[in-house]
Design an enzyme around this catalytic site. Sequence first.
Site, PDB file in Angstrom:
ATOM      1  N   CYS A   8      45.849  55.726  10.691  1.00 54.88           N
ATOM      2  CA  CYS A   8      45.000  55.682  11.893  1.00 54.88           C
ATOM      3  C   CYS A   8      43.580  55.257  11.531  1.00 54.88           C
ATOM      4  O   CYS A   8      43.030  55.757  10.541  1.00 54.88           O
ATOM      5  CB  CYS A   8      44.988  57.074  12.535  1.00 54.88           C
ATOM      6  SG  CYS A   8      44.118  57.122  14.118  1.00 54.88           S
ATOM      7  N   HIS A  32      52.087  56.145  19.341  1.00 53.06           N
ATOM      8  CA  HIS A  32      50.882  56.491  18.564  1.00 53.06           C
ATOM      9  C   HIS A  32      49.636  56.301  19.435  1.00 53.06           C
ATOM     10  O   HIS A  32      48.726  57.133  19.435  1.00 53.06           O
ATOM     11  CB  HIS A  32      50.810  55.599  17.307  1.00 53.06           C
ATOM     12  CG  HIS A  32      49.593  55.808  16.456  1.00 53.06           C
ATOM     13  ND1 HIS A  32      49.638  56.306  15.171  1.00 53.06           N
ATOM     14  CD2 HIS A  32      48.272  55.561  16.701  1.00 53.06           C
ATOM     15  CE1 HIS A  32      48.402  56.371  14.672  1.00 53.06           C
ATOM     16  NE2 HIS A  32      47.563  55.916  15.584  1.00 53.06           N
ATOM     17  N   GLU A  33      49.618  55.190  20.210  1.00 53.89           N
ATOM     18  CA  GLU A  33      48.442  54.903  21.057  1.00 53.89           C
ATOM     19  C   GLU A  33      48.361  55.840  22.254  1.00 53.89           C
ATOM     20  O   GLU A  33      47.274  56.337  22.571  1.00 53.89           O
ATOM     21  CB  GLU A  33      48.473  53.441  21.541  1.00 53.89           C
ATOM     22  CG  GLU A  33      48.521  52.391  20.446  1.00 53.89           C
ATOM     23  CD  GLU A  33      47.551  52.638  19.309  1.00 53.89           C
ATOM     24  OE1 GLU A  33      47.852  52.228  18.181  1.00 53.89           O
ATOM     25  OE2 GLU A  33      46.492  53.286  19.527  1.00 53.89           O
ATOM     26  N   HIS A  90      46.840  59.077  21.471  1.00 48.79           N
ATOM     27  CA  HIS A  90      45.365  59.078  21.450  1.00 48.79           C
ATOM     28  C   HIS A  90      44.793  59.373  22.826  1.00 48.79           C
ATOM     29  O   HIS A  90      43.738  60.008  22.950  1.00 48.79           O
ATOM     30  CB  HIS A  90      44.820  57.725  20.956  1.00 48.79           C
ATOM     31  CG  HIS A  90      44.779  57.564  19.463  1.00 48.79           C
ATOM     32  ND1 HIS A  90      44.147  58.451  18.624  1.00 48.79           N
ATOM     33  CD2 HIS A  90      45.279  56.596  18.654  1.00 48.79           C
ATOM     34  CE1 HIS A  90      44.275  58.049  17.375  1.00 48.79           C
ATOM     35  NE2 HIS A  90      44.964  56.921  17.361  1.00 48.79           N
TER      36      HIS A  90
HETATM   37  O1  LIG Z   1      45.656  54.045  16.962  1.00 46.61           O
HETATM   38  C1  LIG Z   1      45.715  52.986  16.298  1.00 46.61           C
HETATM   39  N1  LIG Z   1      45.222  52.920  15.084  1.00 46.61           N
HETATM   40  O2  LIG Z   1      44.658  54.022  14.591  1.00 46.61           O
HETATM   41  C2  LIG Z   1      45.218  51.678  14.300  1.00 46.61           C
HETATM   42  C3  LIG Z   1      45.580  51.886  12.851  1.00 46.61           C
HETATM   43  N2  LIG Z   1      46.954  52.362  12.710  1.00 46.61           N
HETATM   44  C4  LIG Z   1      47.974  51.484  12.787  1.00 46.61           C
HETATM   45  O3  LIG Z   1      47.817  50.329  13.060  1.00 46.61           O
HETATM   46  C5  LIG Z   1      49.326  52.061  12.520  1.00 46.61           C
HETATM   47  C6  LIG Z   1      49.808  52.105  11.219  1.00 46.61           C
HETATM   48  C7  LIG Z   1      51.075  52.632  10.983  1.00 46.61           C
HETATM   49  C8  LIG Z   1      51.856  53.117  12.014  1.00 46.61           C
HETATM   50  C9  LIG Z   1      51.357  53.064  13.299  1.00 46.61           C
HETATM   51 CL1  LIG Z   1      52.320  53.651  14.592  1.00 46.61          CL
HETATM   52  C10 LIG Z   1      50.093  52.541  13.563  1.00 46.61           C
HETATM   53 CL2  LIG Z   1      49.456  52.487  15.172  1.00 46.61          CL
HETATM   54 NI    NI Z   2      45.390  55.722  15.624  1.00 41.76          NI
END
Ligand SMILES: O=CN(O)CCNC(=O)c1cccc(Cl)c1Cl
Ligand code: NI
Length: 183
Positions: A110, A153-154, A157
């Site tokens: 993240c 994941h988003e 947030h």
């Molecule tokens: O909220 C977004 N971020 O924090 C951006 C950085 N993380 C990534 O790109 C990322 C990396 C691995 C697995 C997932 Cl699922 C994600 Cl999302």
């Molecule tokens: Ni993130």
Amino acid sequence: MITMDDIVREGDPVLRENAEEVSLPPTDEDKHILGEMLQFIKNSQDEEIAEEYNLRAGVGIAAPQIGISKRMLAVHFTDFKDKEYSYGLFNPKIISHSVEKTYLPGGEGCLSVDREVPGIVPRYARITLRATTLEGDEVKLRLKGYAAIVVQHEIDHLNGIMFYDHINSENPQEIPDNATSAD
Ligand SMILES: O=CN(O)CCNC(=O)c1cccc(Cl)c1Cl
Ligand code: NI
């Protein structure tokens, strides 16, 4: 342009808030912000731009990560079957999901977390979501595998949830019994 200076890091309360719905139709300002978020993700994946501006690569970003507690997210990535996903979404809502779970064997990272947090992050293997796109269309998206993982994941947030909240603290590498790897 959005740079790493704009990214809020863990500890900032905005990352633990429930973000507000965006009133529709989105204002020009909200559309501009979401467009900037999508551009940031694309820039972070462009070797030259990322090097020039010292951007950490990401496949998605949610508005709370730039200190804006609104339900907006942007994703830009290609999945394991080379399908391209590039969306700016307002008010994404998961309307149904599988019982089955999935996960990335290497765990997740993240931009708001400046440290490695190893461990399996169980996610729904398939999700159906409703959202309004940056272009203003209401869409119903059925996502699975990597795309489902990134979008969850988003959306987390937007609900004040960090990926490591899902890791089993007793046994971080434990694979839940109804989970299959996404790769
Ligand atoms: O909220 C977004 N971020 O924090 C951006 C950085 N993380 C990534 O790109 C990322 C990396 C691995 C697995 C997932 Cl699922 C994600 Cl999302
Ligand atoms: Ni993130």
